[in-house]
Motif scaffolding. Structure first.
Motif, PDB file in Angstrom:
ATOM      1  N   THR A   1       0.842  -1.192   0.000  1.00 53.91           N
ATOM      2  CA  THR A   1       0.000   0.000   0.000  1.00 53.91           C
ATOM      3  C   THR A   1       0.877   1.242   0.000  1.00 53.91           C
ATOM      4  OG1 THR A   1      -0.130   0.075   2.416  1.00 53.91           O
ATOM      5  CG2 THR A   1      -1.871  -1.134   1.256  1.00 53.91           C
ATOM      6  N   HIS A   2       0.271   2.316  -0.438  1.00 49.51           N
ATOM      7  CA  HIS A   2       0.952   3.609  -0.447  1.00 49.51           C
ATOM      8  C   HIS A   2      -0.106   4.665  -0.157  1.00 49.51           C
ATOM      9  CE1 HIS A   2       3.991   6.559  -1.554  1.00 49.51           C
ATOM     10  NE2 HIS A   2       3.129   7.130  -2.382  1.00 49.51           N
ATOM     11  N   THR A   3       0.047   5.359   0.964  1.00 49.66           N
ATOM     12  CA  THR A   3      -0.889   6.409   1.345  1.00 49.66           C
ATOM     13  C   THR A   3      -0.291   7.763   1.001  1.00 49.66           C
ATOM     14  OG1 THR A   3      -1.793   5.081   3.149  1.00 49.66           O
ATOM     15  CG2 THR A   3      -2.139   7.469   3.267  1.00 49.66           C
ATOM     16  N   ILE A   4      -1.092   8.590   0.365  1.00 56.00           N
ATOM     17  CA  ILE A   4      -0.690   9.947   0.015  1.00 56.00           C
ATOM     18  C   ILE A   4      -1.570  10.901   0.814  1.00 56.00           C
ATOM     19  CG2 ILE A   4      -0.521  11.640  -1.845  1.00 56.00           C
ATOM     20  CD1 ILE A   4      -0.438   9.144  -3.773  1.00 56.00           C
ATOM     21  N   VAL A   5      -0.959  11.826   1.514  1.00 55.37           N
ATOM     22  CA  VAL A   5      -1.701  12.797   2.313  1.00 55.37           C
ATOM     23  C   VAL A   5      -1.588  14.161   1.629  1.00 55.37           C
ATOM     24  CG1 VAL A   5      -1.952  13.889   4.570  1.00 55.37           C
ATOM     25  CG2 VAL A   5      -1.176  11.500   4.415  1.00 55.37           C
ATOM     26  N   LYS A   6      -2.725  14.734   1.291  1.00 57.05           N
ATOM     27  CA  LYS A   6      -2.794  16.046   0.638  1.00 57.05           C
ATOM     28  C   LYS A   6      -3.799  16.922   1.376  1.00 57.05           C
ATOM     29  CE  LYS A   6      -0.041  15.461  -2.859  1.00 57.05           C
ATOM     30  NZ  LYS A   6       1.171  16.250  -2.990  1.00 57.05           N
ATOM     31  N   ALA A   7      -3.529  18.215   1.410  1.00 58.91           N
ATOM     32  CA  ALA A   7      -4.466  19.148   2.042  1.00 58.91           C
ATOM     33  C   ALA A   7      -5.823  19.110   1.344  1.00 58.91           C
ATOM     34  CB  ALA A   7      -3.904  20.570   2.022  1.00 58.91           C
ATOM     35  N   ASP A   8      -5.815  19.030   0.025  1.00 61.33           N
ATOM     36  CA  ASP A   8      -7.046  18.950  -0.765  1.00 61.33           C
ATOM     37  C   ASP A   8      -6.920  17.773  -1.735  1.00 61.33           C
ATOM     38  OD1 ASP A   8      -9.303  19.227  -2.316  1.00 61.33           O
ATOM     39  OD2 ASP A   8      -9.008  21.362  -2.703  1.00 61.33           O
ATOM     40  N   PRO A   9      -7.289  16.563  -1.283  1.00 60.07           N
ATOM     41  CA  PRO A   9      -7.099  15.371  -2.117  1.00 60.07           C
ATOM     42  C   PRO A   9      -7.778  15.440  -3.487  1.00 60.07           C
ATOM     43  CG  PRO A   9      -7.679  14.746   0.108  1.00 60.07           C
ATOM     44  CD  PRO A   9      -7.848  16.233   0.007  1.00 60.07           C
ATOM     45  N   ILE A  10      -8.925  16.075  -3.565  1.00 57.11           N
ATOM     46  CA  ILE A  10      -9.643  16.126  -4.842  1.00 57.11           C
ATOM     47  C   ILE A  10      -8.902  17.013  -5.832  1.00 57.11           C
ATOM     48  CG2 ILE A  10     -11.789  16.820  -5.975  1.00 57.11           C
ATOM     49  CD1 ILE A  10     -13.217  15.906  -3.384  1.00 57.11           C
ATOM     50  N   ALA A  11      -8.468  18.168  -5.403  1.00 58.86           N
ATOM     51  CA  ALA A  11      -7.774  19.100  -6.298  1.00 58.86           C
ATOM     52  C   ALA A  11      -6.412  18.573  -6.727  1.00 58.86           C
ATOM     53  CB  ALA A  11      -7.611  20.455  -5.622  1.00 58.86           C
ATOM     54  N   ASN A  12      -5.780  17.772  -5.893  1.00 61.00           N
ATOM     55  CA  ASN A  12      -4.427  17.294  -6.162  1.00 61.00           C
ATOM     56  C   ASN A  12      -4.370  15.836  -6.592  1.00 61.00           C
ATOM     57  OD1 ASN A  12      -2.995  19.743  -5.283  1.00 61.00           O
ATOM     58  ND2 ASN A  12      -3.861  19.243  -3.293  1.00 61.00           N
ATOM     59  N   LEU A  13      -5.514  15.218  -6.828  1.00 63.08           N
ATOM     60  CA  LEU A  13      -5.563  13.777  -7.076  1.00 63.08           C
ATOM     61  C   LEU A  13      -4.721  13.347  -8.269  1.00 63.08           C
ATOM     62  CD1 LEU A  13      -6.718  11.048  -6.224  1.00 63.08           C
ATOM     63  CD2 LEU A  13      -8.633  11.487  -7.760  1.00 63.08           C
ATOM     64  N   ASP A  14      -4.922  13.949  -9.414  1.00 61.23           N
ATOM     65  CA  ASP A  14      -4.207  13.519 -10.615  1.00 61.23           C
ATOM     66  C   ASP A  14      -2.698  13.619 -10.444  1.00 61.23           C
ATOM     67  OD1 ASP A  14      -6.667  13.058 -11.819  1.00 61.23           O
ATOM     68  OD2 ASP A  14      -6.694  15.007 -12.814  1.00 61.23           O
ATOM     69  N   ASP A  15      -2.225  14.760  -9.976  1.00 61.46           N
ATOM     70  CA  ASP A  15      -0.782  14.941  -9.788  1.00 61.46           C
ATOM     71  C   ASP A  15      -0.233  13.974  -8.750  1.00 61.46           C
ATOM     72  OD1 ASP A  15      -0.731  16.944 -11.731  1.00 61.46           O
ATOM     73  OD2 ASP A  15      -1.016  18.538 -10.252  1.00 61.46           O
ATOM     74  N   ALA A  16      -1.003  13.723  -7.701  1.00 67.51           N
ATOM     75  CA  ALA A  16      -0.569  12.789  -6.663  1.00 67.51           C
ATOM     76  C   ALA A  16      -0.448  11.374  -7.223  1.00 67.51           C
ATOM     77  CB  ALA A  16      -1.543  12.810  -5.490  1.00 67.51           C
ATOM     78  N   LEU A  17      -1.396  10.961  -8.046  1.00 66.82           N
ATOM     79  CA  LEU A  17      -1.347   9.622  -8.637  1.00 66.82           C
ATOM     80  C   LEU A  17      -0.184   9.499  -9.621  1.00 66.82           C
ATOM     81  CD1 LEU A  17      -5.137   8.875  -9.211  1.00 66.82           C
ATOM     82  CD2 LEU A  17      -3.643   8.043  -7.365  1.00 66.82           C
ATOM     83  N   ILE A  18       0.040  10.531 -10.401  1.00 69.95           N
ATOM     84  CA  ILE A  18       1.147  10.513 -11.367  1.00 69.95           C
ATOM     85  C   ILE A  18       2.479  10.383 -10.621  1.00 69.95           C
ATOM     86  CG2 ILE A  18       2.387  11.911 -13.068  1.00 69.95           C
ATOM     87  CD1 ILE A  18      -0.512  12.993 -13.858  1.00 69.95           C
ATOM     88  N   ALA A  19       2.650  11.129  -9.543  1.00 68.03           N
ATOM     89  CA  ALA A  19       3.883  11.040  -8.751  1.00 68.03           C
ATOM     90  C   ALA A  19       4.016   9.663  -8.103  1.00 68.03           C
ATOM     91  CB  ALA A  19       3.902  12.135  -7.689  1.00 68.03           C
ATOM     92  N   ALA A  20       2.907   9.090  -7.670  1.00 73.23           N
ATOM     93  CA  ALA A  20       2.941   7.789  -6.991  1.00 73.23           C
ATOM     94  C   ALA A  20       3.437   6.672  -7.902  1.00 73.23           C
ATOM     95  CB  ALA A  20       1.551   7.449  -6.453  1.00 73.23           C
ATOM     96  N   ILE A  21       3.224   6.799  -9.195  1.00 78.14           N
ATOM     97  CA  ILE A  21       3.678   5.759 -10.125  1.00 78.14           C
ATOM     98  C   ILE A  21       5.171   5.524  -9.957  1.00 78.14           C
ATOM     99  CG2 ILE A  21       3.993   5.174 -12.568  1.00 78.14           C
ATOM    100  CD1 ILE A  21       1.326   6.766 -13.056  1.00 78.14           C
ATOM    101  N   ASP A  22       5.953   6.595  -9.942  1.00 80.65           N
ATOM    102  CA  ASP A  22       7.395   6.469  -9.733  1.00 80.65           C
ATOM    103  C   ASP A  22       7.720   6.085  -8.301  1.00 80.65           C
ATOM    104  OD1 ASP A  22       8.066   7.056 -12.374  1.00 80.65           O
ATOM    105  OD2 ASP A  22       8.176   9.214 -11.981  1.00 80.65           O
ATOM    106  N   GLU A  23       7.000   6.660  -7.350  1.00 77.71           N
ATOM    107  CA  GLU A  23       7.270   6.390  -5.932  1.00 77.71           C
ATOM    108  C   GLU A  23       7.132   4.915  -5.594  1.00 77.71           C
ATOM    109  OE1 GLU A  23       4.617   9.042  -3.897  1.00 77.71           O
ATOM    110  OE2 GLU A  23       5.724  10.819  -4.556  1.00 77.71           O
ATOM    111  N   VAL A  24       6.151   4.236  -6.180  1.00 78.69           N
ATOM    112  CA  VAL A  24       5.943   2.812  -5.868  1.00 78.69           C
ATOM    113  C   VAL A  24       6.605   1.890  -6.881  1.00 78.69           C
ATOM    114  CG1 VAL A  24       3.774   3.341  -4.686  1.00 78.69           C
ATOM    115  CG2 VAL A  24       3.710   2.539  -7.058  1.00 78.69           C
ATOM    116  N   GLY A  25       7.145   2.445  -7.956  1.00 76.86           N
ATOM    117  CA  GLY A  25       7.806   1.623  -8.966  1.00 76.86           C
ATOM    118  C   GLY A  25       6.847   0.819  -9.814  1.00 76.86           C
ATOM    119  N   ALA A  26       5.688   1.385 -10.100  1.00 70.89           N
ATOM    120  CA  ALA A  26       4.679   0.673 -10.898  1.00 70.89           C
ATOM    121  C   ALA A  26       5.065   0.639 -12.370  1.00 70.89           C
ATOM    122  CB  ALA A  26       3.318   1.345 -10.740  1.00 70.89           C
ATOM    123  N   ASP A  27       4.741  -0.464 -13.020  1.00 65.23           N
ATOM    124  CA  ASP A  27       4.922  -0.539 -14.466  1.00 65.23           C
ATOM    125  C   ASP A  27       3.585  -0.715 -15.190  1.00 65.23           C
ATOM    126  OD1 ASP A  27       4.586  -3.177 -13.649  1.00 65.23           O
ATOM    127  OD2 ASP A  27       6.601  -3.787 -14.219  1.00 65.23           O
TER     128      ASP A  27
END
Length: 141
Positions: free
Chosen positions: A76-102
């Protein structure tokens, strides 16, 4: 071909993403891949959890329950954002590299006219990463 599949999870709407979860289970078994469930939460109390730590525990419990379904390793990977809805796309894009997803597997909605103004989350993720993105539409009927 795929080693780590990232799946964005909305713990408040699990029933809606069941087709996505079934797809991920099949792909994970087929490719003998790990599934990384990613959740985005706020630091403020919310519908799912009062704290990010509680959210992380619930996400981990969810991942372990899915492990019982498909048998593949999970993380699992939890991302904490002040406004999850406004930052969702960018947070998911960053998570791809953070978790090493292919591979990213995520739910999406049928195309609508509003997509021109407000594109789908899956569409934005797919156009801003170099990994494969598999979008799962809801079942009809």
């Amino acid at each position: 071909m795929y080693h780590r599949i990232m799946v964005p999870i909305d713990l408040a709407h699990i029933e809606v993403i069941e087709p996505t979860l079934e797809t991920v289970a099949d792909l994970a078994r087929h490719y003998d891949a790990e599934v990384c469930y990613v959740g985005v939460t706020s630091s403020a109390p919310g519908k799912v959890a009062r704290t990010p730590e509680e959210f992380s525990r619930k996400l981990e419990a969810f991942a372990q329950s899915r492990h019982q379904v498909h048998g593949q390793p999970v993380s699992t990977h939890t991302i904490v954002k002040a406004d999850p809805i406004a930052n969702l796309d960018d947070a998911l894009i960053a998570a791809i590299d953070e978790v090493g997803a292919d591979l990213v597997v995520m739910p999406t909605h049928p195309p609508k006219h509003l997509d021109v103004i407000m594109p789908s989350h899956g569409g934005k993720v797919a156009t801003h990463t170099d990994v494969s993105v598999f979008l799962v539409r809801p079942r009809k009927g």
